[in-house]
Design an enzyme around this catalytic site. Sequence first.
Site, mmCIF file in Angstrom:
data_model
loop_
_atom_site.group_PDB
_atom_site.id
_atom_site.type_symbol
_atom_site.label_atom_id
_atom_site.label_comp_id
_atom_site.label_asym_id
_atom_site.label_seq_id
_atom_site.Cartn_x
_atom_site.Cartn_y
_atom_site.Cartn_z
ATOM 1 N N HIS A 34 0.858 -1.185 0.000
ATOM 2 C CA HIS A 34 0.000 0.000 0.000
ATOM 3 C C HIS A 34 0.893 1.234 0.000
ATOM 4 O O HIS A 34 2.128 1.125 -0.098
ATOM 5 C CB HIS A 34 -0.939 -0.020 1.212
ATOM 6 C CG HIS A 34 -0.245 -0.302 2.516
ATOM 7 N ND1 HIS A 34 0.635 0.585 3.107
ATOM 8 C CD2 HIS A 34 -0.286 -1.395 3.342
ATOM 9 C CE1 HIS A 34 1.095 0.073 4.243
ATOM 10 N NE2 HIS A 34 0.571 -1.131 4.410
ATOM 11 N N GLY A 36 1.787 3.179 2.286
ATOM 12 C CA GLY A 36 2.768 3.212 3.374
ATOM 13 C C GLY A 36 4.080 2.571 2.938
ATOM 14 O O GLY A 36 5.160 3.122 3.164
ATOM 15 N N HIS A 37 3.985 1.408 2.288
ATOM 16 C CA HIS A 37 5.185 0.769 1.745
ATOM 17 C C HIS A 37 5.837 1.667 0.692
ATOM 18 O O HIS A 37 7.062 1.820 0.655
ATOM 19 C CB HIS A 37 4.837 -0.579 1.099
ATOM 20 C CG HIS A 37 4.337 -1.610 2.052
ATOM 21 N ND1 HIS A 37 3.038 -2.076 2.045
ATOM 22 C CD2 HIS A 37 4.962 -2.275 3.052
ATOM 23 C CE1 HIS A 37 2.890 -2.983 2.981
ATOM 24 N NE2 HIS A 37 4.037 -3.124 3.619
ATOM 25 N N GLU A 151 7.394 3.404 11.365
ATOM 26 C CA GLU A 151 7.228 3.567 12.814
ATOM 27 C C GLU A 151 5.892 3.019 13.321
ATOM 28 O O GLU A 151 5.678 2.986 14.531
ATOM 29 C CB GLU A 151 7.376 5.039 13.194
ATOM 30 C CG GLU A 151 8.808 5.534 13.090
ATOM 31 C CD GLU A 151 8.983 6.966 13.582
ATOM 32 O OE1 GLU A 151 7.962 7.673 13.766
ATOM 33 O OE2 GLU A 151 10.137 7.379 13.780
ATOM 34 N N GLN A 156 8.991 -3.150 16.712
ATOM 35 C CA GLN A 156 9.760 -3.936 15.740
ATOM 36 C C GLN A 156 10.976 -3.146 15.253
ATOM 37 O O GLN A 156 12.075 -3.691 15.142
ATOM 38 C CB GLN A 156 8.879 -4.306 14.553
ATOM 39 C CG GLN A 156 9.614 -5.005 13.418
ATOM 40 C CD GLN A 156 8.692 -5.374 12.286
ATOM 41 O OE1 GLN A 156 8.046 -6.411 12.336
ATOM 42 N NE2 GLN A 156 8.617 -4.549 11.265
ATOM 43 N N SER A 188 -2.004 -0.252 6.749
ATOM 44 C CA SER A 188 -1.627 -1.619 7.082
ATOM 45 C C SER A 188 -2.219 -2.561 6.041
ATOM 46 O O SER A 188 -3.318 -2.316 5.535
ATOM 47 C CB SER A 188 -2.155 -1.996 8.470
ATOM 48 O OG SER A 188 -2.015 -3.386 8.700
ATOM 49 N N SER A 189 -1.494 -3.631 5.747
ATOM 50 C CA SER A 189 -2.018 -4.631 4.814
ATOM 51 C C SER A 189 -3.292 -5.281 5.349
ATOM 52 O O SER A 189 -4.121 -5.760 4.583
ATOM 53 C CB SER A 189 -0.956 -5.707 4.559
ATOM 54 O OG SER A 189 0.204 -5.117 4.023
#
Length: 283
Positions: A34, A36-37, A151, A156, A188-189
């Site tokens: 998406h 974000g990536h 973030e 993680q 998010s996916s």
Amino acid sequence: MKIFKTKTDLITYVDKLKSEKKTLGFVPTMGALHQGHASLITQGLLQNDFVVVSIFVNPTQFDNKEDLVKYPRTLDSDVDLLKTVSEEKIIVYAPSVDDIYGEHVESVSFSYDGLEHEMEGRFREGHFDGVGTIVKRLFEIVRPDKAYFGEKDFQQLMIIKKLVEKNNIPVTVIGCKIHRAKDGLAMSSRNMRLKPEYREAAPFIYKTLKTAKEKFGTKSANKVTEWVTKQFATHDLLELEYFIIADVETLKTVKRKSNQKSYRAFIAVYADDIRLIDNIALN
């Protein structure tokens, strides 16, 4: 766009790039890409000659096997999205489980100096061993100069930095700001699996975080936590798993505020059977 299915072929190509003194960024993903990536990859392209994007649903980081089965696998549409960012400068690594793990699909145990026992570590047993196992293997295969993590998964991100430090892995880990939909929901996916009514309700998570940040200016961490808990107790669709205000360095839950420390609020919420996480810097 170069797409590699095996580590042998990717390693050969990376060797060629390195012999030409090209710099390499890396964005590890589990696919279902998406915007974000895309923002992580764009950042990587600004700082490197090429960016490797791995697309691999890693079985060892799922504590819930049903979640692993349901996780979206959309390689064709992922590649289409990547082509909108750059066709020439992005290299895709989309391996099979066998190519990564061989016959032994299992995690290695890691110590992250206690970071792994906080928040997600309390609720998802073995999760960060799985994360460390796959990221270390991918770093060894790709050998990037810089690696980019969002973030949204702040814990993680901290754990990957600790992994690199403790294992002397020659890569610079860069955290990138949370990319949000217009209504505030963190990208998010998992969002694509939300039923319409839950997708409509989900921005309440970020709205609550923003108000919690305001309250943290004048109220204690306990008071803010109580307030957030009450907000979700009466919500028809969203179920709070945890809300924690933590020290950014140690990720330990704050007992008493100090002006010398930085804090962040972390939240995990169930929207039906979809688990959503988010966080916000408080000071």
